[in-house]
Design a protein around this motif. Structure first.
Motif, PDB file in Angstrom:
ATOM      1  N   UNK A  95      37.302  18.261  63.465  1.00 22.13           N
ATOM      2  CA  UNK A  95      38.604  17.778  63.044  1.00 22.13           C
ATOM      3  C   UNK A  95      39.315  18.828  62.192  1.00 22.13           C
ATOM      4  N   UNK A  96      40.638  18.956  62.311  1.00 23.11           N
ATOM      5  CA  UNK A  96      41.324  19.974  61.515  1.00 23.11           C
ATOM      6  C   UNK A  96      41.290  19.639  60.028  1.00 23.11           C
ATOM      7  N   UNK A  97      41.046  18.353  59.727  1.00 15.83           N
ATOM      8  CA  UNK A  97      40.950  17.993  58.324  1.00 15.83           C
ATOM      9  C   UNK A  97      39.735  18.633  57.657  1.00 15.83           C
ATOM     10  N   UNK A  98      38.787  19.097  58.470  1.00 15.56           N
ATOM     11  CA  UNK A  98      37.638  19.793  57.897  1.00 15.56           C
ATOM     12  C   UNK A  98      38.104  21.052  57.176  1.00 15.56           C
ATOM     13  N   UNK A  99      39.100  21.731  57.753  1.00 19.40           N
ATOM     14  CA  UNK A  99      39.610  22.948  57.134  1.00 19.40           C
ATOM     15  C   UNK A  99      40.238  22.631  55.787  1.00 19.40           C
ATOM     16  N   UNK A 100      41.039  21.587  55.752  1.00 19.78           N
ATOM     17  CA  UNK A 100      41.712  21.224  54.531  1.00 19.78           C
ATOM     18  C   UNK A 100      40.694  20.761  53.489  1.00 19.78           C
ATOM     19  N   UNK A 101      39.707  19.957  53.928  1.00 23.20           N
ATOM     20  CA  UNK A 101      38.662  19.487  53.017  1.00 23.20           C
ATOM     21  C   UNK A 101      37.897  20.677  52.449  1.00 23.20           C
TER      22      UNK A 101
ATOM     23  N   UNK B 136      43.403  29.658  59.311  1.00 20.38           N
ATOM     24  CA  UNK B 136      43.006  28.597  60.246  1.00 20.38           C
ATOM     25  C   UNK B 136      43.848  27.347  60.020  1.00 20.38           C
ATOM     26  N   UNK B 137      44.119  27.046  58.734  1.00 22.73           N
ATOM     27  CA  UNK B 137      44.930  25.867  58.438  1.00 22.73           C
ATOM     28  C   UNK B 137      46.325  26.037  59.012  1.00 22.73           C
ATOM     29  N   UNK B 138      46.862  27.258  58.869  1.00 22.92           N
ATOM     30  CA  UNK B 138      48.196  27.518  59.413  1.00 22.92           C
ATOM     31  C   UNK B 138      48.209  27.271  60.915  1.00 22.92           C
ATOM     32  N   UNK B 139      47.142  27.732  61.589  1.00 22.01           N
ATOM     33  CA  UNK B 139      47.082  27.518  63.047  1.00 22.01           C
ATOM     34  C   UNK B 139      46.997  26.040  63.376  1.00 22.01           C
ATOM     35  N   UNK B 140      46.199  25.305  62.587  1.00 19.74           N
ATOM     36  CA  UNK B 140      45.961  23.903  62.934  1.00 19.74           C
ATOM     37  C   UNK B 140      47.104  22.993  62.498  1.00 19.74           C
ATOM     38  N   UNK B 141      47.668  23.250  61.332  1.00 20.45           N
ATOM     39  CA  UNK B 141      48.686  22.352  60.789  1.00 20.45           C
ATOM     40  C   UNK B 141      50.103  22.878  60.953  1.00 20.45           C
ATOM     41  N   UNK B 142      50.248  24.203  61.106  1.00 17.82           N
ATOM     42  CA  UNK B 142      51.586  24.763  61.204  1.00 17.82           C
ATOM     43  C   UNK B 142      52.245  24.970  59.851  1.00 17.82           C
ATOM     44  N   UNK B 143      51.532  24.719  58.775  1.00 16.67           N
ATOM     45  CA  UNK B 143      52.135  24.873  57.463  1.00 16.67           C
ATOM     46  C   UNK B 143      51.058  25.306  56.483  1.00 16.67           C
ATOM     47  N   UNK B 144      51.488  25.969  55.406  1.00 11.68           N
ATOM     48  CA  UNK B 144      50.523  26.263  54.360  1.00 11.68           C
ATOM     49  C   UNK B 144      50.939  25.643  53.042  1.00 11.68           C
ATOM     50  N   UNK B 145      51.675  24.556  53.140  1.00 12.44           N
ATOM     51  CA  UNK B 145      52.032  23.874  51.915  1.00 12.44           C
ATOM     52  C   UNK B 145      51.204  22.604  51.787  1.00 12.44           C
ATOM     53  N   UNK B 146      50.664  22.413  50.584  1.00 14.65           N
ATOM     54  CA  UNK B 146      49.761  21.283  50.335  1.00 14.65           C
ATOM     55  C   UNK B 146      50.413  19.958  50.674  1.00 14.65           C
ATOM     56  N   UNK B 147      51.686  19.797  50.251  1.00  8.76           N
ATOM     57  CA  UNK B 147      52.331  18.504  50.433  1.00  8.76           C
ATOM     58  C   UNK B 147      52.544  18.208  51.907  1.00  8.76           C
ATOM     59  N   UNK B 148      52.939  19.224  52.674  1.00  6.51           N
ATOM     60  CA  UNK B 148      53.147  19.019  54.110  1.00  6.51           C
ATOM     61  C   UNK B 148      51.840  18.634  54.789  1.00  6.51           C
ATOM     62  N   UNK B 149      50.788  19.345  54.414  1.00  4.23           N
ATOM     63  CA  UNK B 149      49.488  19.067  55.043  1.00  4.23           C
ATOM     64  C   UNK B 149      49.038  17.650  54.723  1.00  4.23           C
ATOM     65  N   UNK B 150      49.180  17.281  53.448  1.00  7.06           N
ATOM     66  CA  UNK B 150      48.783  15.929  53.048  1.00  7.06           C
ATOM     67  C   UNK B 150      49.596  14.901  53.804  1.00  7.06           C
ATOM     68  N   UNK B 151      50.911  15.174  53.952  1.00  7.32           N
ATOM     69  CA  UNK B 151      51.767  14.230  54.667  1.00  7.32           C
ATOM     70  C   UNK B 151      51.319  14.099  56.116  1.00  7.32           C
ATOM     71  N   UNK B 152      50.968  15.226  56.738  1.00  5.97           N
ATOM     72  CA  UNK B 152      50.502  15.165  58.129  1.00  5.97           C
ATOM     73  C   UNK B 152      49.215  14.375  58.244  1.00  5.97           C
ATOM     74  N   UNK B 153      48.314  14.553  57.269  1.00  2.00           N
ATOM     75  CA  UNK B 153      47.062  13.796  57.304  1.00  2.00           C
ATOM     76  C   UNK B 153      47.324  12.310  57.162  1.00  2.00           C
TER      77      UNK B 153
END
Lengths: 129, 502, 492
Positions: free
Chosen positions: C155-161, A98-115
Motif C-alpha cells: 500500500x502507498x500508505x506504507x511509504x507515508x507511515x 517514492x511518496x511523490x511518485x505514489x501521491x503526486x505531492x510532497x505536502x503533509x496536508x495533501x497526503x493526509x487528505x488523500x489518505x
C-alpha cells in the motif's frame, strides 16, 4: 553576565535545536521537514564537540612538547553520528521521491487528505457490498 | 478392571475430553458417534460411583498434576461437597445424552457432532470444578466451562443465537476476570494459599473490611451463580437447544456457580468468618432480593423456557442464602438443594423440550389442554414442579425444610419470610402449567379451529420420554430415600483425616 | 569459540546481511537468512545457559579493556531478551518467503532479507552491548532498517507511515543521543557499568536529571508509550505482514529493555524513582495507554490496526508493572515482555497467513473464514484468548503476576483497573471471532483455501508455545525472577 556569555555554545545548541524542531513540526513540506531534522541533529553534534574542548588546550593531534589536548572522543562519536545522520537523510529523501511518485505531492496536508479520502471511499465501497 | 481411585479421578476429567476424538471420528455414523458419548458417560458415572464408595470407606483420594505458578498447582481431591456435585453431574449427563438423541434427531438439528463434542468437554470441565482442590484449579476449569459452552449456546448460528451468546460470554467472562480473578488474587496475597481448607484460609488477624469486600467480589465474580444484577446471561442462554438448557443451565453451569460459592464460603472463608464479615448481611439481602425479583419476573413470562430460566435464577439464590447463613444446617440445605434442584429443573426442561419437538409449542398460553396429548410429559412436569416448590412427595421438600430451619437458627426472619413468599410465588408460576394442561380445553382460535392439531400432536420421541421418566423418578426417589445425600451433606463440615499437599 | 559468543551474537547476522548479495535467487537467500537467524538463536541459548551459571559475562572488544574499550556485557536480563528476539525472528522467518511472494516484488526480495538481517543485528546489538554510545549506533542501525522494511509494504500508505516513523524515530534517537552526551559530559565515560559507579557522585546536578529525562523520553518514543505512540499503528498496519509479525514481537521489547537497563542498572532506583516522580507518571501513562488504546482498537476496520493498538495497550501493562518499582513488578514486566512476544508473534503471523490467502486486511473480508481456514482461525482464537488472559495461556500468567504485584504493593485500585482493561480486549477479540465464525462469506467472493504449511507450522509453533508456557511456567518465571533480582541487587 559572564556566565551567560561564557556558555554561548550551549545557547547556540539550544537555538538550533529549537529551530530544527520547529521546522519539523510547523512545515508541511516533506523536504523542509528533513532539513529541520538535519538542523536538529546538527545542534546535537555541535553540543558534543563543544563540550570536548578543553580550555587552553590544543587540537587533539599529538605534538612534541604539548601536554594539554582537547578531548578527541566526542569527535569520534560525532563522526559516527554524522554518518547516521546522512543515512537518515538519504533514506528520508528516497522515501520522499517514492511518496511523490505514489501521491503526486510532497505536502503533509495533501497526503493526509488523500489518505482520509481513501478511507471514506473504502467505507462507501464496503457499504455497497 | 482394577484401576486405582486416583486414576479414575483423572479419567473423569480427561476421558470426556478425549472422547471428542471419537465423536469427531464417527461424524458420519450417527449411532456409533452417540455410542461413544454413551459409553464415555457410563464409564465416568462408574468412576464417580467408585470414588464415592472409596470416600465412604474413608479413603483419601488426591491427585496432583502440575505446578503452574510457584506455590500453585493444578490438583484435585475428593470431598463430600464435590462428591455430591460429581455424582449429580455424571448421572444427569448420561440421562441428558439419551434425551439429546431423541431431541436432536426429532428436531433434525445441524452440527450434531460439534454439539456432542462441546458437551463432552463441558462435562470434563464440570468434573474438574467438582474435584478441584484449590481455587486456581477451580478457576481454570470454570473458564473451560464458560468457553466450551459458548458454541453450545450459539448452536443455532442465527442472529438471535449470536446475540444471546454475546450476552452469555460477555457477562460470564467479564465477571470472572474483573471480580472473580481479582478476589482470587486478593486471597492469594492475603492468605498465601489457595487450597480449600476446613475452616477457611485467612489468617486470624486479617482485616475484616478488606475480607468483606473480597467476599462481595467473589459473589459478584461467580457469575454462574446468577446473583442479580449479573443474572442476565441465564435467560439469554435460552436460545440454546433444550438439551443444552437442560443439562448446562439447570445442572452443570449454574450448579458449578453455586458450588463455587459454597466452596468459597465454607473452605476459603469458613463459616465462623462469614458471620463476622460486615458485608455478609448485605449479600444475604441481595440474594433474597434476587430470589423474589426473579420469581416476579418468571410469573410474567409466557415463553416456557424463559419462565424456567428465571425460576432457576430464583432457586440459585436459595443456595447462596444457605451458605451465607453460615450455619451447618444452611450448608446441608444448600448442598442437598444442589441435587434436588438439579433433578427437578432438568425434568422441567426436558418436558419443555419435548413439548417443543412434539407439539411445536413454546408459549405457555398455547399449552392449555396439552395434557390430553402428552400425558406422560405433563405428569412429569407436575412432579418436577412439586420438587422446585418444595412439596412432598418430591425431594425438594427436604432441602427447603433445612433451609427454613437454618433461617430460624440464625434468626434471619426477613430471609425466612422471603423464602416462604417465594414458595408461594413458585406455586403461582409453575402450577398453572400442568393444571391448565389437564383441566382446560384446548385453545380455539376464531374460526381457525385447532381440531386438525389434535390429531397431529403426539407424545415426545421415545428416547426423550425415557430420560424424562428417569429424571422425574429421581425427584420421587430423593424424597423417599435422601439418606446417602444427607450423609454426604453432613460430612462436608467434618474435618478430614489428613491434610493434602502443603 | 564459546568465549566469543557475546560478539558472535551480533556479528553473525551482521556479516550475513551483505553476504546475501552473493546469492541470487530469493529462495536461496531466504534459506541463508534462516540459517543465520537460527545460528543467532542457538548462540542466545548458549549465552543464556552460561549466564544462569556465571551471573555476568564480560567481553572486551578487540582486547581493549573497559572503560576505555567497548565492552559487551551479558547478564540474565539481556540474555533473556536476546533469546526472545532471535527466537521470534527464526520462527517468523519460516513463513517469510511465502508471505513476501505476494507482497514484495521479486527484484526487491533479496534486499528485504538484507534489511531483515540488519534489523536483527541492530536489535541484538542494543541488547548485548555494555557501552552507551554503542547502544545509539545499534539503535540507529535497527531503526533505519526498520524504516526501509516498513516502506516495502504494498500500500502507498506504507511509504507515508515509514516517513512519519522516520521523523519521530530520529527525534527519539537524537534525544537519546543528547542524554548520552550529557551523561558523558558529567562522568567522562560511556561504559554502562562505569557510568553506574560514577553517576551517584553527580546525581544531584540538574545536568544528570536532564540527561535522564532526555534519555527516557527518547526511549519512550521507541517504546510507543502513550502518548508517544502515534507512529506505531500505521507502521505496523501498512508494513509487509511478515515484518509486522517480527516487529510486533521484538521492537518494543528492545526499547523496554533500554528503559529497564538505564533506570535500574545505571541511574539506580533511588535516583530514578525518588528524584523524579517516575512511579506516578508511568503509572498514569501506562493506565491511559491500556484504556485508550484498547478502546480505539475496538473501532478499527483494518485488522492489523486492531492488533497494533492492542500492542500499544500491552506496552501500557508493561509500564504499569515497571512503575511499581518493586521486585515483583519488574518480574511481571519481564514476564509480560516474553509472553507478549509469543502472543503477538502468533497473532500477527496467523494474520499474515490470512492476508496471504484473502488479500485484504479489512475485518469485513474475514466473514466465514472460520469454515474456510479453520486451523488459522483457531490459532487467532487461541492468541485472542491469550490476550484476554484466559487461564492455561501465557496471557493469564502475565496478568496474574502483574495483579499480584500491584496488590502486594497495596495498589488495589490499580489491580482492579488492570483486570478491567482485559475486558476491553474481550470486545475487540470477540468481534473478529464473530465475524469469522458467525457470518457467511460475502457473496461473490472466491472461496479461500487453508493457509499453506509454510505458515501453519510457525503459527502453530508459536500458538503451542503460548499454551505450553502458560502451563509450564518454570523457565520464563525463573529467568524473569532471577533477572529482576539481579537488577535490584545491583542498583542502590
Amino acid at each position: 553576565m559572564t556566565t551567560i556569555l561564557g556558555l554561548y555554545n550551549y545557547w547556540i545548541v539550544i537555538v538550533l535545536m529549537m529551530i530544527g524542531f520547529y521546522i519539523i513540526i510547523a512545515h508541511g513540506h516533506l523536504i523542509k521537514k528533513i532539513v529541520g531534522l538535519n538542523i536538529f541533529q546538527t545542534s546535537v553534534f555541535i553540543f558534543y564537540i563543544s563540550v570536548g574542548k578543553v580550555e587552553g588546550a590544543s587540537a587533539p593531534i599529538w605534538q612534541e612538547g604539548i601536554i594539554l589536548y582537547s578531548n578527541p572522543l566526542p569527535h569520534v562519536l560525532i563522526l559516527t553520528a554524522i554518518v547516521v545522520g546522512i543515512a537518515t537523510t538519504a533514506l528520508g529523501l528516497a522515501l520522499i521521491i517514492r511518496i511523490k511518485e505514489a501521491y503526486g505531492s510532497v505536502d503533509e496536508h495533501d497526503i493526509q487528505a488523500m489518505d482520509n479520502q481513501d478511507m471514506v471511499n473504502q467505507d462507501k465501497e464496503q457499504q455497497q457490498c | 478392571m482394577n484401576l486405582s481411585l486416583e486414576t479414575l479421578l483423572q479419567l473423569c476429567i480427561l476421558l470426556p475430553v478425549l472422547a471428542t476424538i471419537g465423536i469427531v471420528a464417527f461424524n458420519r455414523h450417527q449411532n456409533l458417534r452417540e455410542a461413544v458419548s454413551i459409553f464415555t458417560s457410563l464409564f465416568v458415572f462408574y468412576a464417580v460411583v467408585s470414588i464415592y464408595l472409596g470416600l465412604q470407606s474413608g479413603e483419601i483420594i488426591s491427585v496432583h498434576w502440575l505446578q503452574i505458578l510457584p506455590g500453585l498447582s493444578v490438583s484435585f481431591a475428593v470431598e463430600p461437597l464435590g462428591m455430591i456435585f460429581a455424582l449429580i453431574a455424571s448421572f444427569l449427563w448420561l440421562v441428558t445424552i439419551i434425551y439429546s438423541i431423541g431431541y436432536m434427531r426429532g428436531h433434525n438439528e445441524d452440527h450434531q457432532t460439534r454439539f456432542y463434542c462441546c458437551f463432552a468437554i463441558a462435562i470434563g470441565g464440570v468434573m474438574g470444578v467438582a474435584f478441584a482442590d484449590n481455587l486456581l484449579t477451580l478457576f481454570i476449569f470454570y473458564e473451560v466451562l464458560t468457553l466450551s459452552t459458548y458454541p453450545l449456546v450459539t448452536h443455532a448460528g442465527t442472529e438471535a443465537a449470536k446475540k444471546g451468546g454475546r450476552i452469555y460470554l460477555g457477562i460470564l467472562l467479564s465477571t470472572s476476570i474483573a471480580f472473580f480473578l481479582f478476589a482470587i488474587l486478593g486471597t492469594w496475597v492475603i492468605a498465601d494459599t489457595l487450597d480449600f481448607t476446613q475452616g477457611g484460609v485467612f489468617p486470624e488477624d486479617a482485616n475484616t473490611t478488606l475480607l468483606g469486600i473480597i467476599l462481595v467480589l467473589f459473589i459478584f465474580g461467580i457469575g454462574k451463580a446468577a446473583i442479580m444484577p449479573f443474572h442476565r446471561w441465564l435467560p439469554a442462554a435460552m436460545v440454546a437447544p433444550t438439551p443444552v438448557s437442560a443439562l448446562l443451565h439447570a445442572v452443570a453451569v449454574v450448579k458449578a456457580g453455586v458450588f463455587t460459592v459454597m466452596k468459597v464460603g465454607v473452605f476459603i472463608f469458613g463459616l465462623d468468618l462469614l458471620v463476622v464479615l460486615p458485608t455478609t448481611q448485605f449479600l444475604l439481602y441481595l440474594a433474597g432480593a434476587s430470589v423474589l425479583l426473579a420469581s416476579f419476573v418468571a410469573m410474567r413470562q409466557d415463553n416456557l423456557k424463559a419462565r424456567l430460566a428465571y425460576s432457576t435464577v430464583s432457586q440459585l439464590g436459595y443456595i447462596t442464602i444457605g451458605v451465607l447463613l453460615a450455619t451447618s444446617s444452611g450448608v446441608i440445605a444448600s448442598s442437598m438443594n444442589i441435587a434436588m434442584h438439579a433433578f427437578g429443573k432438568i425434568t422441567l426442561f426436558f418436558c419443555a423440550g419435548a413439548i417443543l419437538v412434539a407439539a411445536h409449542k413454546s408459549n405457555i398460553s398455547e399449552m392449555r389442554g396439552l395434557g390430553r396429548q402428552m400425558p406422560f410429559t405433563m405428569v412429569a412436569f407436575f412432579i418436577g414442579s412439586l420438587s422446585i416448590i418444595g412439596l412432598p412427595p418430591t425431594g425438594g421438600t427436604w432441602s427447603k425444610w433445612y433451609l427454613l430451619m437454618a433461617t430460624l437458627e440464625t434468626e434471619q426472619l426477613i430471609i425466612m419470610a422471603i423464602l416462604m413468599l417465594s414458595s408461594l410465588l413458585n406455586i403461582a408460576y409453575l402450577m398453572p402449567i400442568p393444571f391448565h394442561a389437564f383441566f382446560s380445553n384446548m385453545p380455539v382460535k376464531n374460526g381457525y379451529g385447532v381440531s386438525t392439531d389434535k390429531v397431529q400432536i403426539k407424545e415426545a420421541p421415545i428416547a426423550s420420554l425415557i430420560a424424562i421418566g428417569i429424571a422425574a423418578l429421581g425427584c420421587l426417589i430423593l424424597f423417599i430415600y435422601p439418606n446417602p445425600l444427607y450423609e454426604l451433606a453432613s460430612a462436608i463440615l467434618e474435618p478430614k483425616q489428613s491434610t493434602h499437599g502443603n | 569459540m564459546l568465549a566469543h559468543l557475546p560478539i558472535l551474537q551480533v556479528i553473525v547476522p551482521l556479516m550475513a546481511a551483505p553476504a546475501c548479495l552473493i546469492l541470487r535467487k530469493p529462495k536461496l537467500v531466504w534459506l541463508f537468512t534462516l540459517l543465520a537467524s537460527s545460528l543467532a538463536f542457538i548462540i542466545s541459548i548458549l549465552l543464556l545457559q552460561q549466564v544462569m551459571v556465571a551471573d555476568t559475562i564480560s567481553y572486551e572488544l578487540g582486547g581493549w579493556s573497559p572503560p576505555w574499550g567497548i565492552e559487551y556485557r551479558i547478564d540474565k536480563l539481556n540474555a533473556f531478551i536476546a533469546l526472545i528476539i532471535s527466537g521470534v525472528s527464526t520462527v517468523v522467518l519460516l513463513a517469510a518467503q511465502t508471505s513476501i511472494e505476494k507482497e514484495i516484488p521479486e527484484d526487491k526480495q533479496t534486499l528485504f532479507y538484507i534489511l531483515y538481517l540488519l534489523s536483527l543485528t541492530g536489535m541484538l546489538g542494543i541488547v548485548t552491548t555494555g557501552d552507551a554510545f554503542n547502544v545509539f549506533v545499534f539503535l540507529e542501525i535497527s531503526s533505519l532498517s526498520a524504516y526501509s522494511l516498513i516502506a516495502l509494504g504494498k500500500d502507498r500508505r506504507a511509504l507515508w507511515a515509514s516517513f512519519q516513523y522516520l521523523i519521530m524515530g530520529t527525534i527519539g534517537a537524537t534525544f537519546i543521543l543528547i542524554g548520552i552526551g550529557l551523561m558523558y559530559q558529567m562522568t567522562g565515560t560511556l561504559n554502562m557499568a562505569d557510568l553506574a559507579t560514577r553517576l551517584p557522585e553527580v546525581a544531584e546536578t540538574r545536568t544528570v536529571t536532564t540527561a535522564y529525562v532526555f534519555f527516557i523520553v527518547g526511549v519512550c518514543l521507541k517504546l510507543a508509550l502513550f502518548p508517544l505512540h502515534f507512529w506505531l499503528p500505521n507502521a505496523y498496519a501498512y508494513a509487509p505482514s511478515i515484518v509486522t509479525a517480527f516487529f510486533a514481537a521484538t521492537s518494543t521489547k528492545v526499547a523496554a529493555y533500554l528503559l529497564i537497563r538505564f533506570t535500574f542498572s545505571i541511574f539506580g532506583i533511588s535516583f530514578s524513582f525518588t528524584t523524579l516522580p517516575m512511579e506516578t507518571l508511568f503509572l498514569v501513562l501506562g493506565l491511559l495507554g491500556i484504556f485508550i488504546a484498547s478502546t480505539v482498537a475496538i473501532y478499527q476496520d483494518n485488522i492489523k490496526h486492531v492488533f497494533a493498538y492492542s500492542s500499544v495497550a500491552q506496552v501500557g501493562y508493561m509500564i504499569v508493572g515497571f512503575s511499581l518499582s518493586t521486585h515483583a513488578g519488574l518480574t511481571a514486566m519481564l514476564l509480560h515482555m516474553f509472553n507478549h512476544a509469543l502472543m503477538k508473534g502468533a497473532l500477527f503471523l496467523a494474520l499474515a497467513a490470512i492476508i496471504y490467502r484473502v488479500g485484504s486486511t479489512r475485518i469485513a473480508d474475514f466473514q466465514g473464514l472460520g469454515r474456510q481456514m479453520p486451523l488459522t482461525m483457531a490459532a487467532v482464537v487461541v492468541g485472542g484468548l491469550s490476550l484476554i488472559g484466559v487461564p492455561l495461556t501465557v496471557g493469564f500468567v502475565s496478568k496474574w503476576y502483574l495483579v499480584v504485584a500491584a496488590i502486594e504493593k497495596g495498589w488495589w485500585w490499580v489491580a482492579g483497573l488492570v483486570l478491567l482493561g482485559s475486558l476491553l480486549a474481550v470486545i475487540y477479540v470477540w468481534r473478529i471471532v464473530e465475524t469469522a465464525y458467525f457470518k457467511a462469506p460475502m457473496a461473490g467472493r472466491q472461496p479461500v483455501k487453508e493457509a499453506p504449511m509454510a505458515f501453519l507450522v510457525p503459527v502453530w509453533l508459536l500458538v503451542s508455545a503460548n499454551v505450553y508456557f502458560g502451563v509450564d511456567t518454570r523457565l520464563s518465571v525463573e529467568i524473569a525472577t532471577a533477572a529482576a533480582k539481579s537488577l535490584f541487587g545491583v542498583a542502590q
